[in-house]
Scaffold this active site. Sequence first.
Site, PDB file in Angstrom:
ATOM      1  N   LYS A  78       8.901   7.327   4.478  1.00  5.49           N
ATOM      2  CA  LYS A  78       9.404   6.143   5.183  1.00  5.49           C
ATOM      3  C   LYS A  78      10.931   6.096   5.125  1.00  5.49           C
ATOM      4  O   LYS A  78      11.589   5.647   6.062  1.00  5.49           O
ATOM      5  CB  LYS A  78       8.786   4.900   4.538  1.00  5.49           C
ATOM      6  CG  LYS A  78       9.526   3.597   4.718  1.00  5.49           C
ATOM      7  CD  LYS A  78       9.264   3.003   6.074  1.00  5.49           C
ATOM      8  CE  LYS A  78       9.716   1.558   6.212  1.00  5.49           C
ATOM      9  NZ  LYS A  78      10.951   1.201   5.584  1.00  5.49           N
ATOM     10  N   GLY A 136       8.728   8.102  -0.723  1.00  2.28           N
ATOM     11  CA  GLY A 136       8.086   7.945   0.578  1.00  2.28           C
ATOM     12  C   GLY A 136       8.901   8.568   1.698  1.00  2.28           C
ATOM     13  O   GLY A 136      10.127   8.507   1.695  1.00  2.28           O
ATOM     14  N   SER A 157       8.493  -3.995   1.842  1.00  2.78           N
ATOM     15  CA  SER A 157       8.542  -5.273   1.132  1.00  2.78           C
ATOM     16  C   SER A 157       9.257  -6.330   1.973  1.00  2.78           C
ATOM     17  O   SER A 157       9.024  -7.522   1.812  1.00  2.78           O
ATOM     18  CB  SER A 157       9.269  -5.101  -0.205  1.00  2.78           C
ATOM     19  OG  SER A 157       8.664  -4.064  -0.951  1.00  2.78           O
ATOM     20  N   GLU A 173       0.821  -1.227   0.000  1.00  3.06           N
ATOM     21  CA  GLU A 173       0.000   0.000   0.000  1.00  3.06           C
ATOM     22  C   GLU A 173       0.850   1.271   0.000  1.00  3.06           C
ATOM     23  O   GLU A 173       0.396   2.321  -0.452  1.00  3.06           O
ATOM     24  CB  GLU A 173      -0.946   0.017   1.205  1.00  3.06           C
ATOM     25  CG  GLU A 173      -2.145  -0.897   1.065  1.00  3.06           C
ATOM     26  CD  GLU A 173      -3.139  -0.414   0.000  1.00  3.06           C
ATOM     27  OE1 GLU A 173      -3.224   0.797  -0.258  1.00  3.06           O
ATOM     28  OE2 GLU A 173      -3.820  -1.273  -0.574  1.00  3.06           O
ATOM     29  N   GLY A 174       2.078   1.199   0.538  1.00  3.96           N
ATOM     30  CA  GLY A 174       2.962   2.370   0.512  1.00  3.96           C
ATOM     31  C   GLY A 174       3.255   2.780  -0.924  1.00  3.96           C
ATOM     32  O   GLY A 174       3.103   3.947  -1.307  1.00  3.96           O
ATOM     33  N   HIS A 175       3.654   1.788  -1.740  1.00  2.72           N
ATOM     34  CA  HIS A 175       3.910   2.078  -3.161  1.00  2.72           C
ATOM     35  C   HIS A 175       2.633   2.581  -3.839  1.00  2.72           C
ATOM     36  O   HIS A 175       2.656   3.539  -4.615  1.00  2.72           O
ATOM     37  CB  HIS A 175       4.358   0.809  -3.892  1.00  2.72           C
ATOM     38  CG  HIS A 175       5.627   0.208  -3.380  1.00  2.72           C
ATOM     39  ND1 HIS A 175       5.668  -1.022  -2.754  1.00  2.72           N
ATOM     40  CD2 HIS A 175       6.902   0.649  -3.404  1.00  2.72           C
ATOM     41  CE1 HIS A 175       6.923  -1.311  -2.432  1.00  2.72           C
ATOM     42  NE2 HIS A 175       7.687  -0.316  -2.819  1.00  2.72           N
TER      43      HIS A 175
HETATM   44  P1  AMP Z   1      11.204   0.564  -2.512  1.00  2.00           P
HETATM   45  O1  AMP Z   1      10.491  -0.277  -3.515  1.00  2.00           O
HETATM   46  O2  AMP Z   1      11.295  -0.041  -1.150  1.00  2.00           O
HETATM   47  O3  AMP Z   1      12.519   1.100  -3.014  1.00  2.00           O
HETATM   48  O4  AMP Z   1      10.306   1.846  -2.296  1.00  2.00           O
HETATM   49  C1  AMP Z   1       9.862   2.622  -3.382  1.00  2.00           C
HETATM   50  C2  AMP Z   1       9.295   3.902  -2.848  1.00  2.00           C
HETATM   51  O5  AMP Z   1       8.204   3.608  -1.962  1.00  2.00           O
HETATM   52  C3  AMP Z   1      10.297   4.740  -2.043  1.00  2.00           C
HETATM   53  O6  AMP Z   1      10.121   6.111  -2.350  1.00  2.00           O
HETATM   54  C4  AMP Z   1       9.908   4.439  -0.627  1.00  2.00           C
HETATM   55  O7  AMP Z   1      10.231   5.485   0.279  1.00  2.00           O
HETATM   56  C5  AMP Z   1       8.402   4.293  -0.750  1.00  2.00           C
HETATM   57  N1  AMP Z   1       7.867   3.535   0.376  1.00  2.00           N
HETATM   58  C6  AMP Z   1       8.326   2.352   0.868  1.00  2.00           C
HETATM   59  N2  AMP Z   1       7.600   1.974   1.933  1.00  2.00           N
HETATM   60  C7  AMP Z   1       6.677   2.948   2.136  1.00  2.00           C
HETATM   61  C8  AMP Z   1       5.638   3.150   3.081  1.00  2.00           C
HETATM   62  N3  AMP Z   1       5.393   2.272   4.042  1.00  2.00           N
HETATM   63  N4  AMP Z   1       4.881   4.267   2.982  1.00  2.00           N
HETATM   64  C9  AMP Z   1       5.110   5.181   2.000  1.00  2.00           C
HETATM   65  N5  AMP Z   1       6.077   5.041   1.069  1.00  2.00           N
HETATM   66  C10 AMP Z   1       6.844   3.947   1.135  1.00  2.00           C
END
Ligand code: AMP
Length: 292
Positions: free
Chosen positions: A143, A141, A180, A29-31
Site C-alpha cells: 500500500k 505493506g 487508518s 485488516e491490512g495490518h
Molecule cells: P501504518 O500503521 O499505517 O504505518 O501501517 C503499518 C504497516 O501496514 C505498513 O507497512 C503499511 O504499508 C501497512 N499497511 C497499511 N495499510 C495497508 C493495507 N491496506 N494493506 C496492506 N498493508 C497495509
Amino acid sequence: MKVVDTPAAVRGGSGQIRGLVPTMGYFHEGHLSLMRTARDECDQVVVSVFVNPLQFDDPADLERYPRDLDRDLALAEEAGVDVVFAPTVDVMYPRPPFARIMVDRVADEMEGRFRAGHFTGVATVVAKLFAALQPDRSYFGRKDHQQLAVIRAMAADLSFPTEVVGCPTLREPDGLALSSRNVFIDDRPAALTISRSLMAAAGAVESGERGADALEELVRDGLALDSVDYVTLASQEAATPLDEIDEPAFLAVAGRVGEVRLIDNLPVDLVDGVWTPDRGIRLSEPSGLANL
Ligand code: AMP
C-alpha cells in the site's frame, strides 16, 4: 578459527526466526494480514505500535491520528502475535535525535515532494526498531510502495540483517485500500475513484499498455478528488519516475478528499515473463474495523 565473508556468518544464529511488523496502530485488516503472514513464516512475531512524531510534517495530522491501544492488543492477540512493543515517545526519543537516516533519491519524488522530512522520520524510526529488536524478517505493506522502497534501500545500504518482505494491499469489497485514516473520509464515492482508476489501469496493463503517459492519463481521467498531488509511474526499486514499464513498477496516486489525504498504488511485477498488475486482496465483507 573461522574466516567468513558475510555478516550473517559472523552472527551464526539461534535458528529461531523473529518477524517484526512495524505499525502506528489503530489496526485494520491490512495490518492483520501482515501479522498473519509473519505468523506463518516466523517463530516469534513482534508488532510495534508507535505513532512516530518524527515522520509527521503536519502537527495537526499527528494530533488527530487515531489511537486505540486496547483494541489493538485484542486484535494482535487474535492474530497470534507473541509480543507487542508499544513504547512511549520518551523511550524512542529520550531527547531529540542527533542522528537521522536520510535516504537519497528513493525518498525524493512523490511523497518526498509533498511531505517534507516524512521519509527521514520513517527511515530513522524503522532503523531504530531494526537495531533495537533485531528482526530476521520485517513486514511492510505494498500500500505504501515508496515507503517499502525507502526501507529496502535503508536496510541494504546500512547492512541491517533483516529480510524486508512486501505484502499485498488489503481492500474493502468496493476497492478502497484500507487505511487508518479512512475513518475521516466523508465523501466515499470520491475516495473510490482512486482504486477504480487504478483497476482500470490494471486492465490496460493486461491489454499490453506499458507507457507512463497513457497509464497516468487513464488514472487522472478517472479521478474525482478535491485535489491531486501526483499520478506517477515509478520504479519499485528506486521510486523514481519511469517512461514505461521495463522493470518492476508501481503506478502511484495521492490526493485529497476533503481534509483527508489518501494514497494508493498499483504494483506491476514480472511474473513468469509477463508484466502483471497486483490488484491487492479484496475483503469479502466490509472490514468494519475502521467504522466504514
Ligand atoms: P501504518 O500503521 O499505517 O504505518 O501501517 C503499518 C504497516 O501496514 C505498513 O507497512 C503499511 O504499508 C501497512 N499497511 C497499511 N495499510 C495497508 C493495507 N491496506 N494493506 C496492506 N498493508 C497495509
